[in-house]
Enzyme design. Structure first.
Site, PDB file in Angstrom:
ATOM      1  N   GLN A 296       1.333   8.094  -8.981  1.00  0.00           N
ATOM      2  CA  GLN A 296       0.018   7.507  -9.267  1.00  0.00           C
ATOM      3  C   GLN A 296      -0.167   7.369 -10.782  1.00  0.00           C
ATOM      4  O   GLN A 296       0.069   8.333 -11.528  1.00  0.00           O
ATOM      5  CB  GLN A 296      -1.106   8.382  -8.685  1.00  0.00           C
ATOM      6  CG  GLN A 296      -2.481   7.726  -8.800  1.00  0.00           C
ATOM      7  CD  GLN A 296      -3.597   8.527  -8.119  1.00  0.00           C
ATOM      8  OE1 GLN A 296      -3.387   9.681  -7.726  1.00  0.00           O
ATOM      9  NE2 GLN A 296      -4.760   7.924  -8.000  1.00  0.00           N
TER      10      GLN A 296
ATOM     11  N   ASP B 246      -1.697  -7.264  -8.066  1.00  0.00           N
ATOM     12  CA  ASP B 246      -1.157  -6.323  -9.054  1.00  0.00           C
ATOM     13  C   ASP B 246      -0.537  -7.123 -10.193  1.00  0.00           C
ATOM     14  O   ASP B 246       0.187  -8.089  -9.951  1.00  0.00           O
ATOM     15  CB  ASP B 246      -0.092  -5.442  -8.368  1.00  0.00           C
ATOM     16  CG  ASP B 246       0.286  -4.234  -9.201  1.00  0.00           C
ATOM     17  OD1 ASP B 246       0.693  -4.402 -10.372  1.00  0.00           O
ATOM     18  OD2 ASP B 246       0.193  -3.109  -8.679  1.00  0.00           O
TER      19      ASP B 246
ATOM     20  N   HIS C  51      -6.618   3.533  -4.512  1.00  0.00           N
ATOM     21  CA  HIS C  51      -6.123   2.187  -4.192  1.00  0.00           C
ATOM     22  C   HIS C  51      -4.957   2.263  -3.224  1.00  0.00           C
ATOM     23  O   HIS C  51      -4.238   3.249  -3.166  1.00  0.00           O
ATOM     24  CB  HIS C  51      -5.701   1.426  -5.455  1.00  0.00           C
ATOM     25  CG  HIS C  51      -4.636   2.115  -6.259  1.00  0.00           C
ATOM     26  ND1 HIS C  51      -4.908   3.150  -7.119  1.00  0.00           N
ATOM     27  CD2 HIS C  51      -3.299   1.922  -6.319  1.00  0.00           C
ATOM     28  CE1 HIS C  51      -3.791   3.565  -7.682  1.00  0.00           C
ATOM     29  NE2 HIS C  51      -2.792   2.844  -7.215  1.00  0.00           N
TER      30      HIS C  51
ATOM     31  N   ASN D 133      -0.509   6.218  -3.491  1.00  0.00           N
ATOM     32  CA  ASN D 133       0.011   7.340  -4.271  1.00  0.00           C
ATOM     33  C   ASN D 133      -1.107   8.288  -4.684  1.00  0.00           C
ATOM     34  O   ASN D 133      -2.175   7.852  -5.114  1.00  0.00           O
ATOM     35  CB  ASN D 133       0.705   6.816  -5.536  1.00  0.00           C
ATOM     36  CG  ASN D 133       1.873   5.888  -5.225  1.00  0.00           C
ATOM     37  OD1 ASN D 133       2.607   6.113  -4.273  1.00  0.00           O
ATOM     38  ND2 ASN D 133       2.035   4.846  -6.024  1.00  0.00           N
TER      39      ASN D 133
HETATM   40  P1  5GP Z   1      -0.209   3.459  -8.939  1.00  0.00           P
HETATM   41  O1  5GP Z   1       1.083   3.668  -9.682  1.00  0.00           O
HETATM   42  O2  5GP Z   1      -1.352   4.213  -9.596  1.00  0.00           O
HETATM   43  O3  5GP Z   1      -0.130   3.684  -7.470  1.00  0.00           O
HETATM   44  O4  5GP Z   1      -0.485   1.922  -9.076  1.00  0.00           O
HETATM   45  C1  5GP Z   1      -1.269   1.329 -10.042  1.00  0.00           C
HETATM   46  C2  5GP Z   1      -0.945  -0.139 -10.027  1.00  0.00           C
HETATM   47  O5  5GP Z   1      -1.962  -0.823 -10.695  1.00  0.00           O
HETATM   48  C3  5GP Z   1       0.364  -0.506 -10.734  1.00  0.00           C
HETATM   49  O6  5GP Z   1       1.214  -1.174  -9.812  1.00  0.00           O
HETATM   50  C4  5GP Z   1      -0.066  -1.411 -11.892  1.00  0.00           C
HETATM   51  O7  5GP Z   1       0.829  -2.477 -12.114  1.00  0.00           O
HETATM   52  C5  5GP Z   1      -1.431  -1.887 -11.420  1.00  0.00           C
HETATM   53  N1  5GP Z   1      -2.393  -2.122 -12.489  1.00  0.00           N
HETATM   54  C6  5GP Z   1      -2.752  -1.230 -13.460  1.00  0.00           C
HETATM   55  N2  5GP Z   1      -3.693  -1.748 -14.257  1.00  0.00           N
HETATM   56  C7  5GP Z   1      -3.944  -3.000 -13.770  1.00  0.00           C
HETATM   57  C8  5GP Z   1      -4.833  -4.037 -14.198  1.00  0.00           C
HETATM   58  O8  5GP Z   1      -5.591  -3.931 -15.164  1.00  0.00           O
HETATM   59  N3  5GP Z   1      -4.817  -5.188 -13.476  1.00  0.00           N
HETATM   60  C9  5GP Z   1      -3.990  -5.363 -12.408  1.00  0.00           C
HETATM   61  N4  5GP Z   1      -4.059  -6.534 -11.778  1.00  0.00           N
HETATM   62  N5  5GP Z   1      -3.142  -4.403 -11.969  1.00  0.00           N
HETATM   63  C10 5GP Z   1      -3.127  -3.235 -12.652  1.00  0.00           C
END
Ligand code: 5GP
Ligand code: ZN
Length: 143
Positions: A93, A30, A99, A86
């Protein structure tokens, strides 16, 4: 489909520090980590979340989440590891592509409250994530 950040990572059209992959799923760090080794496991195919992912892909994502978690646990010896998934913006999310988060926990002080730890995070350059990814990748290859 509208452009999806994780579809782009799965296609290799935007960079990520990939730790492990199979035909159906992949894991990478992440870029806004809650803690050292915070990784994600995604399906390679686009599914919005838990409601629409097929069973085979779901099991593969979970299988990889375990493989990566076991290695992170061995090399960084966190106090614990949360797997977080999430669904929907009210559940936090932000990327609407299935994921699972692998979140190592090191600090007893915020041990119980993941949300407190999440508020402190900052975005890290892919190049600064590389040494951590390389350490985890080596541990994954050594078994
Ligand atoms: P969510 O909040 O949807 O459960 O988590 C999405 C996660 O993806 C977040 O922790 C964010 O930091 C990570 N993330 C979003 N875009 C990217 C990306 O382009 N590359 C990486 N490595 N992480 C990402
Ligand atoms: Zn997608």
């Amino acid at each position: 489909m509208m452009s999806c950040q994780f579809c782009s990572i799965a296609r290799g059209s935007i960079p990520a520090q990939v730790l492990y992959e199979s035909d159906l799923a992949m894991s990478f760090l992440d870029y806004r980590p809650i803690a050292k080794g915070h990784a994600l496991v995604i399906s390679k195919k686009h599914f919005g979340g838990l409601y629409d992912i097929d069973d085979e892909t779901l099991y593969e994502v979970l299988r990889i989440a375990r493989i990566v978690s076991v290695r992170i646990n061995e090399i960084y010896r966190p106090l614990g590891i949360n797997l977080v998934q999430n669904n929907g913006c009210y559940a936090g999310q932000t990327v609407f592509h299935f994921h699972i988060h692998i979140i190592p926990r090191y600090d007893g002080e915020y041990n119980k409250m993941l949300i407190t730890a999440a508020k402190r995070r900052v975005k890290i350059d892919e190049s600064d994530l590389e040494p951590i990814a390389s350490e985890i990748r080596s541990a994954l290859k050594s078994k």
